[in-house]
Scaffold this motif. Sequence first.
Motif, PDB file in Angstrom:
ATOM      1  N   ARG A  58       0.787  -1.217   0.000  1.00 17.96           N
ATOM      2  CA  ARG A  58       0.000   0.000   0.000  1.00 17.96           C
ATOM      3  C   ARG A  58       0.831   1.286   0.000  1.00 17.96           C
ATOM      4  NH1 ARG A  58      -5.125   1.179   0.633  1.00 17.96           N
ATOM      5  NH2 ARG A  58      -5.752   3.051   1.765  1.00 17.96           N
ATOM      6  N   MET A  59       0.651   2.071  -0.989  1.00 22.06           N
ATOM      7  CA  MET A  59       1.190   3.423  -1.101  1.00 22.06           C
ATOM      8  C   MET A  59       2.714   3.512  -1.023  1.00 22.06           C
ATOM      9  SD  MET A  59      -1.905   4.158  -1.194  1.00 22.06           S
ATOM     10  CE  MET A  59      -1.665   5.768  -1.848  1.00 22.06           C
ATOM     11  N   THR A  60       3.416   2.485  -1.397  1.00 16.01           N
ATOM     12  CA  THR A  60       4.868   2.586  -1.341  1.00 16.01           C
ATOM     13  C   THR A  60       5.534   1.593  -2.285  1.00 16.01           C
ATOM     14  OG1 THR A  60       6.774   2.024   0.028  1.00 16.01           O
ATOM     15  CG2 THR A  60       4.668   1.231   0.806  1.00 16.01           C
ATOM     16  N   TYR A  63       8.275  -1.466  -0.032  1.00 18.79           N
ATOM     17  CA  TYR A  63       7.933  -2.702   0.681  1.00 18.79           C
ATOM     18  C   TYR A  63       7.222  -3.679  -0.230  1.00 18.79           C
ATOM     19  CZ  TYR A  63       8.871   0.081   4.802  1.00 18.79           C
ATOM     20  OH  TYR A  63       9.464   0.866   5.734  1.00 18.79           O
ATOM     21  N   HIS A 106       4.143  -9.578   5.450  1.00 14.07           N
ATOM     22  CA  HIS A 106       3.826  -8.230   4.967  1.00 14.07           C
ATOM     23  C   HIS A 106       4.904  -7.226   5.348  1.00 14.07           C
ATOM     24  CE1 HIS A 106      -0.343  -8.813   3.555  1.00 14.07           C
ATOM     25  NE2 HIS A 106      -0.373  -9.792   4.444  1.00 14.07           N
ATOM     26  N   TRP A 107       4.905  -6.118   4.668  1.00 15.40           N
ATOM     27  CA  TRP A 107       5.798  -4.998   4.973  1.00 15.40           C
ATOM     28  C   TRP A 107       7.254  -5.442   5.029  1.00 15.40           C
ATOM     29  CZ3 TRP A 107       4.039  -0.181   4.464  1.00 15.40           C
ATOM     30  CH2 TRP A 107       2.665   0.011   4.507  1.00 15.40           C
ATOM     31  N   ILE A 109      10.893  -5.207   3.347  1.00 17.49           N
ATOM     32  CA  ILE A 109      11.649  -4.292   2.505  1.00 17.49           C
ATOM     33  C   ILE A 109      12.070  -5.033   1.239  1.00 17.49           C
ATOM     34  CG2 ILE A 109      13.818  -2.990   2.360  1.00 17.49           C
ATOM     35  CD1 ILE A 109      13.321  -2.214   5.301  1.00 17.49           C
ATOM     36  N   GLU A 111      14.380  -4.961  -0.759  1.00 19.54           N
ATOM     37  CA  GLU A 111      15.769  -5.423  -0.815  1.00 19.54           C
ATOM     38  C   GLU A 111      16.012  -6.652   0.061  1.00 19.54           C
ATOM     39  OE1 GLU A 111      14.876  -2.403  -1.188  1.00 19.54           O
ATOM     40  OE2 GLU A 111      16.116  -1.587  -2.803  1.00 19.54           O
ATOM     41  N   ASP A 112      15.105  -6.950   0.981  1.00 22.31           N
ATOM     42  CA  ASP A 112      15.281  -8.120   1.856  1.00 22.31           C
ATOM     43  C   ASP A 112      14.596  -9.382   1.308  1.00 22.31           C
ATOM     44  OD1 ASP A 112      16.684  -6.579   3.641  1.00 22.31           O
ATOM     45  OD2 ASP A 112      15.054  -6.368   5.086  1.00 22.31           O
ATOM     46  N   THR A 420      -6.907  -2.171   4.108  1.00 27.40           N
ATOM     47  CA  THR A 420      -5.969  -1.036   4.213  1.00 27.40           C
ATOM     48  C   THR A 420      -4.768  -1.310   5.115  1.00 27.40           C
ATOM     49  OG1 THR A 420      -7.360  -0.152   5.959  1.00 27.40           O
ATOM     50  CG2 THR A 420      -7.650   0.790   3.755  1.00 27.40           C
ATOM     51  N   THR A 421      -4.684  -2.526   5.667  1.00 32.76           N
ATOM     52  CA  THR A 421      -3.472  -2.806   6.446  1.00 32.76           C
ATOM     53  C   THR A 421      -2.271  -2.953   5.524  1.00 32.76           C
ATOM     54  OG1 THR A 421      -3.708  -5.214   6.378  1.00 32.76           O
ATOM     55  CG2 THR A 421      -4.767  -4.064   8.218  1.00 32.76           C
ATOM     56  N   VAL A 592      -8.093   6.316  -0.210  1.00 34.75           N
ATOM     57  CA  VAL A 592      -6.816   6.487  -0.877  1.00 34.75           C
ATOM     58  C   VAL A 592      -6.476   5.138  -1.479  1.00 34.75           C
ATOM     59  CG1 VAL A 592      -4.399   7.108  -0.581  1.00 34.75           C
ATOM     60  CG2 VAL A 592      -6.089   7.939   1.057  1.00 34.75           C
TER      61      VAL A 592
END
Lengths: 600, 265
Positions: A58-60, A63, A106-107, A109, A111-112, A420-421, A592
């Motif tokens: 979400r929004m990024t 991640y 979830h969440w 990175i 790169e990880d 939205t989580t 959003v």
Amino acid sequence: MAQQLRPSKPADKQPKIDWSRRQEAENFAETVKLFRQGKIDHDSFRRYRLQHGAYGTRMTDDYAMVRIKVPAGQIYPPQLEKIAQLSEMYSIGSAHFSTRENIQLHWVILEDVSEIMQSLADVGMTSREACGNTVRNVMCSPLSGVCKDEIFDATPYALAIARFMLRNPICQGLPRKFKFNFTCCEKHGMIRIVDVGLLPQIQEIDGEKRKGFKIFLGGGLGNRSFVGHQLEDFTPVEDLLYTSMAVIRIFDRMGDRKNLSRNRMRYLVNEMGWEKFQNLVLKERAIVKATQSVIVKLNIDDAINEIQRPISVTDESTSIPDGYARWQKTNVEKQSQSGFNSVFIGLEAGDITANQLRSVAEIIRDYSAEGFARNGFSQNIVIRYVHDDDLVSLYSKLLETGLAKSGSLTMASAVGCSGTTSCNLALTNSHRLAKEVQRKFLELNFDEDDDLKDSTIKISGCPNSCGQHQIATIGFYGGGGRHEANMFPNYTMSLGGKFDEDAMLGHHTARVPVKRIIPVILKIIELFKENKQPDDTLAKWIDRVVKGNESSKITGVEDIKKEIAPLIAPPKIEDEPDFYMDYGSDTNYHTVTGKGECAA
Amino acid sequence: MIDSDIPVINSKILREKIQENSIRIVDVRRDQEYQQGHITNAVNLPLAKLLADDSPESIQKIAQDLGISDDTPAVIYDDTFGALSSRVVWALQYIGHKDVKLLDVTFSQWKELGYEISTEVPEIETATHSVKINSEIMATAEYLEKVKENKNVVIIDNRERLNYLEQHIPGAINIPYRTLSTDGKILRTKEGMKNLLKNRGISEDAEIITYCGSVGTLSGLAYYALKSIGVPNVKLYVHSFKEWKSLEKPIDKQENANYWDLSAE
Ligand code: HEM
Ligand code: SF4
């Protein structure tokens, strides 16, 4: 005489199949680097990322969500322990059990992600082809092999199909995602809402008992949902692979590659008409069979699993803890093997902490005579082959780790997608809502009510149906509503969805503001209690209501609408500011969304 | 005592040296835990005692009371995945102690290895220790604010992911402390650590500042994880995010997502 010693624990059961390929982790790390340096464009990278099981978040762009495939849901203690560790190292300290037997982190990175892939390879797991336009995780009922109503155990066939399709060149660029579900019986599997659903059958042909399947094609949930069609009376197991290949080849050739929102196979079936599609499949299958230069066969491993009751120490003087009877009634299913049970561990909307994962691994070792567990398809875990005599002790263990929630096999265990989580397309926090509904149901002891037992609640955060709301007795999908100048989360409620032999999609009934969902559900239950027949269940009653077959005060959906109307009218924002906020949020609601990736 | 500059000591090597009794081994668990058994010859310094006053004078006095002179080799361990011991190693280095090392296993792991423990409390002869502040290894809020935009500076937040998403120092990246260990050791293998940095695009030549929630323990572990592979320029923002917030410095957060609701805690 407290402690009675039994033989010590056997060594860990090792997973039979290694799904991993270590090289893919390094490649992934390299590709992320090239992407960050601008040497790979966004779209190509996204396709690559999804092919390897990493969704956007979400929004990024920073991640990812890593979806770990668990073919046929079979999961082993060392795998659970590894996932526990990975969740603490690279994710949020909790993992998520999905509705398709996957486990998600979830969440993470971006790169990880490659580090996660490396570690998964240590325990034979993969996230390859868990997302993207591929054959997704092949599901199998968590009760396959132990179900009282099953004809034979489909698990070896599910695993063989998963093995055949994974990394298979024909599955790398399908028009869209493609799903297989195997089941034990009609009640325990979701075979009519996927591309290919399979139900074990035995038929006598020339005096010989032959194994085979009833195959359902072209079902699926989404913005538009369809129920699958039965291909033929009986498909012998020898034809399982040919039939699967035929269907995939047709889809690959004829599926819509342009129109992203209409390219699942169900649209192709719908546009062409079932009969035409059916003929095409049968013809294609004949061609596949006839033109094989080398015999391609499924690798079926149907060696019997070793069943050995592992308890090393059992405390016979254990008193029965409070809540045991309720838990046992609502979480335990008797197996066809006498003396053994399948224990359902309920999680709130599928979430589990790292420490709880470690406890589950320990519990499997101590209590399951088959030495591994199965992911369920209601965001839960099933530990099978638990002996009658060990249930109380197992329950005590679950209590210690906070996993003894009752109601797993009942309406109380609401399903909720990630919302939205973490999801880019979400309009509402469906995940938290599912937890709120479950907590309320347990508080009211609804899990113990036999009238509610066969009903379900499922919630999606937008119309895309990841929460499978259309097959729920009471389903919801999220959206936004407006009253005067202010927005509030507003769900569309559908009633009467079913996924069994008369599978049916729920009827859109009303729009319900998020903070009225619990009251509306309670109102529907109250109407049911007032108007039900003596042997009714909520699901049966709602079925009659939506079909207009109910003869009490409530004759149809319109009457339900009338009854709940006073509950759902928006108050003024000054009178009830909370109405305008979603669960988990202390600010006024607004929608959003980011770029969706379901089609990529 | 050990030839390399790397401030981490292998448990096997420590075990061989215990009997020489020339090393001061410091157990930073609580007194009660220490009393029930500790590495043979270890003395006790509950971390709380150091945190109560971590001025250079106080650290000096603590060192002296533990019998650590400028030349006494010291080894520190804990049972909290190395975070508490890291903080103590760092404090001693901060007042200029040259020969202090972090034990590469926790007390529990030491026991699992079957190495010697004892309940005997060694006699301590107080020593004298000088104070030569090693300001190179410390970052203050002021300093951090000044350099955080510099190209060559990397700020690492070692708290858990959810805490980081909720609020962090602008520009910081997140490496949760759990990422830093491997099975059976408080730190990753060198290769694993180098690989992590490589994947994240962090140059070993960068100036790296680590911070965590409040007292510099989790970020202390990160400090030594970086030192263990020889990263030359690392600083610990020892008063960490708690101070940063109380000073009302700018904070970033991941907006528009209810990530807390994904946690099963
Ligand atoms: C238009 C876009 C999408 C559509 C139409 C879609 C559709 C679906 C459907 C129908 C399911 C139910 C699975 C089944 O039982 O067959 C599902 C599952 C799921 N979807 Fe989506 N989805 C979309 C995008 C997303 C996105 C963006 C996310 C978040 C990253 C997501 C996350 C999930 C999750 C977590 C599941 C649970 C099951 C699993 O493990 O696959 N979906 N999706
Ligand atoms: S239903 Fe919508 S909100 Fe929920 S996971 Fe799917 S796309 Fe996201």
